[in-house]
Each structure stands twice: as C-alpha cells, then as structure tokens.
Design a protein around this motif. Structure first.
Motif, mmCIF file in Angstrom:
data_model
loop_
_atom_site.group_PDB
_atom_site.id
_atom_site.type_symbol
_atom_site.label_atom_id
_atom_site.label_comp_id
_atom_site.label_asym_id
_atom_site.label_seq_id
_atom_site.Cartn_x
_atom_site.Cartn_y
_atom_site.Cartn_z
ATOM 1 N N GLY A 1 0.817 -1.271 0.001
ATOM 2 C CA GLY A 1 -0.004 -0.029 0.067
ATOM 3 C C GLY A 1 0.906 1.173 -0.234
ATOM 4 O O GLY A 1 2.010 1.192 0.110
ATOM 5 N N LEU A 2 0.093 2.359 -0.242
ATOM 6 C CA LEU A 2 0.903 3.730 -0.025
ATOM 7 C C LEU A 2 1.391 3.951 1.298
ATOM 8 O O LEU A 2 0.625 3.632 2.353
ATOM 9 C CB LEU A 2 -0.042 4.483 -0.573
ATOM 10 C CG LEU A 2 -0.009 4.903 -1.964
ATOM 11 C CD1 LEU A 2 -1.458 5.857 -2.129
ATOM 12 C CD2 LEU A 2 1.068 5.457 -2.791
ATOM 13 N N ARG A 3 2.447 4.493 1.683
ATOM 14 C CA ARG A 3 3.043 4.708 2.783
ATOM 15 C C ARG A 3 3.345 6.388 2.487
ATOM 16 O O ARG A 3 4.441 6.872 2.400
ATOM 17 C CB ARG A 3 4.443 4.272 3.029
ATOM 18 C CG ARG A 3 4.514 2.744 3.034
ATOM 19 C CD ARG A 3 3.207 2.312 4.012
ATOM 20 N NE ARG A 3 3.282 0.758 4.561
ATOM 21 C CZ ARG A 3 2.792 -0.254 3.930
ATOM 22 N NH1 ARG A 3 1.933 0.003 2.797
ATOM 23 N NH2 ARG A 3 2.954 -1.365 4.198
ATOM 24 N N TYR B 1 6.288 7.930 4.158
ATOM 25 C CA TYR B 1 7.632 8.103 3.287
ATOM 26 C C TYR B 1 7.724 8.792 2.084
ATOM 27 O O TYR B 1 8.722 9.158 1.624
ATOM 28 C CB TYR B 1 7.894 6.630 3.151
ATOM 29 C CG TYR B 1 8.142 5.519 4.140
ATOM 30 C CD1 TYR B 1 8.023 6.329 5.405
ATOM 31 C CD2 TYR B 1 7.787 4.216 4.015
ATOM 32 C CE1 TYR B 1 8.055 5.024 6.422
ATOM 33 C CE2 TYR B 1 7.685 3.343 5.032
ATOM 34 C CZ TYR B 1 8.108 3.772 6.282
ATOM 35 O OH TYR B 1 8.014 3.013 7.504
ATOM 36 N N GLY B 2 6.631 9.457 1.695
ATOM 37 C CA GLY B 2 6.488 10.324 0.584
ATOM 38 C C GLY B 2 5.208 10.127 -0.236
ATOM 39 O O GLY B 2 4.460 8.816 0.087
ATOM 40 N N PRO B 3 4.772 11.049 -1.054
ATOM 41 C CA PRO B 3 3.429 10.836 -1.596
ATOM 42 C C PRO B 3 3.273 9.951 -2.485
ATOM 43 O O PRO B 3 2.133 9.256 -2.521
ATOM 44 C CB PRO B 3 3.326 12.451 -2.259
ATOM 45 C CG PRO B 3 4.690 12.907 -2.494
ATOM 46 C CD PRO B 3 5.428 12.216 -1.300
ATOM 47 N N GLY B 4 4.166 9.452 -3.224
ATOM 48 C CA GLY B 4 4.052 8.222 -4.166
ATOM 49 C C GLY B 4 4.650 6.909 -3.719
ATOM 50 O O GLY B 4 5.062 6.008 -4.644
ATOM 51 N N LEU C 1 5.150 6.076 -7.096
ATOM 52 C CA LEU C 1 4.154 6.185 -8.169
ATOM 53 C C LEU C 1 4.318 7.532 -8.876
ATOM 54 O O LEU C 1 4.504 8.235 -8.277
ATOM 55 C CB LEU C 1 2.806 6.118 -7.295
ATOM 56 C CG LEU C 1 2.468 4.844 -6.823
ATOM 57 C CD1 LEU C 1 1.010 4.849 -6.036
ATOM 58 C CD2 LEU C 1 2.370 3.723 -7.532
ATOM 59 N N ALA C 2 4.121 7.395 -10.225
ATOM 60 C CA ALA C 2 4.340 8.273 -10.989
ATOM 61 C C ALA C 2 3.185 9.393 -10.840
ATOM 62 O O ALA C 2 1.948 8.925 -10.697
ATOM 63 C CB ALA C 2 4.476 8.061 -12.547
ATOM 64 N N GLY C 3 3.566 10.809 -10.901
ATOM 65 C CA GLY C 3 2.142 11.480 -10.869
ATOM 66 C C GLY C 3 1.858 12.076 -9.438
ATOM 67 O O GLY C 3 0.941 12.619 -9.062
ATOM 68 N N ALA C 4 2.372 11.248 -8.318
ATOM 69 C CA ALA C 4 1.825 11.427 -6.970
ATOM 70 C C ALA C 4 2.409 12.896 -6.553
ATOM 71 O O ALA C 4 3.452 13.520 -6.980
ATOM 72 C CB ALA C 4 2.669 10.345 -5.959
ATOM 73 N N THR C 5 1.360 13.652 -5.943
ATOM 74 C CA THR C 5 1.708 14.965 -5.336
ATOM 75 C C THR C 5 1.612 14.950 -3.921
ATOM 76 O O THR C 5 0.786 14.021 -3.425
ATOM 77 C CB THR C 5 0.853 15.995 -6.186
ATOM 78 O OG1 THR C 5 -0.646 15.505 -5.631
ATOM 79 C CG2 THR C 5 0.918 16.118 -7.623
ATOM 80 N N PRO C 6 2.323 15.910 -3.281
ATOM 81 C CA PRO C 6 2.305 16.048 -1.868
ATOM 82 C C PRO C 6 0.854 16.385 -1.355
ATOM 83 O O PRO C 6 0.171 16.909 -1.994
ATOM 84 C CB PRO C 6 3.313 16.863 -1.653
ATOM 85 C CG PRO C 6 3.931 17.594 -2.786
ATOM 86 C CD PRO C 6 3.294 16.891 -3.828
#
Length: 128
Positions: A95-97, A100-103, A123-128
């Motif tokens: 899953g997303l963590r 640790y960072g948005p993606g 993950l590409a395109g993840a934003t904060p």
C-alpha cells in the motif's frame, strides 16, 4: 554506494526457495549457487546468501531492513504474495506509505530467518 550485501542464513535450500520466488516477482534472479551460497541480482550479483552456523540474529527492534526496487505496484504486490507463500511472514501489507513520500508504494515482510525486507516503487504523478 553499496556494491553488494551478504546475509548469513541458517538453511540455504529454504532461503533460496523464498528468495527465488520473492525476488523473482521483482524481476531479479538467482545468478549463482553452490552448496554454501547463492547470489541474486538483475545482471550482477548484488545480494549474497551465505549458509552459516551462526547467522546474525534478526531483531525487529534493530531498525535493520533491506529494501528492493520494484518497477510497479503490481510487482510490490507479487513480492508480498510470493514471500508469504514461500516461508516469509507479513510485516506490512502492500500500500501507499504517505509518511515516506506521496507516491511511496511498499510492502514489508520477514524472510525465513527473520530478516526484514521491503519492496517499493514510486508512483508516477503522485503529489504531496
């Protein structure tokens, strides 16, 4: 910075079954093996398993873990499933963590000797 990493393990056949499957899910493969060791990587050995009479005792509170690069979330998911099906123990489902960072998409397991492992991708395109 790191050329390779060696882990002392208790039983080589048990560990190679685990690592063949878990790392295979990430596109890595066993590159060499003999009666006492095996190596893994994409093109060059990066991880070595060495059967030894006195492996370092795994300690969940030590902070030590090894993280493997995955290309996609599907690889992270496959790593987790393969690890659990081949003697590993879950230590954090895929899953997303966000912490640790948005993606940061990751899964955590312990190998048959108790060493803590992670597979992760960004993950590409993840934003904060």
């Amino acid at each position: 910075m790191i050329d390779h990493l060696s882990l002392g393990i208790a039983e080589l056949p048990r560990s190679t079954r685990f690592y063949d499957s878990a790392l295979g899910a990430l596109g890595y493969r066993r590159l060499s093996a003999n009666d006492a060791s095996a190596s893994y990587g994409a093109d060059e050995p990066t991880l070595w398993l060495l059967e030894t009479a006195r492996p370092v005792a795994a300690d969940a509170d030590s902070g030590l873990h090894v993280s493997f690069v995955a290309s996609t979330p599907a690889q992270v998911d496959a790593f987790y499933r393969a690890a659990l099906e081949n003697g590993g123990r879950g230590n954090g489902e895929p899953g997303l963590r966000q912490a640790y960072g948005p993606g940061y998409y990751a899964a955590f397991v312990a190998d048959p000797d108790g060493y803590r492992l992670e597979a992760h991708c960004e993950l590409a395109g993840a934003t904060p």
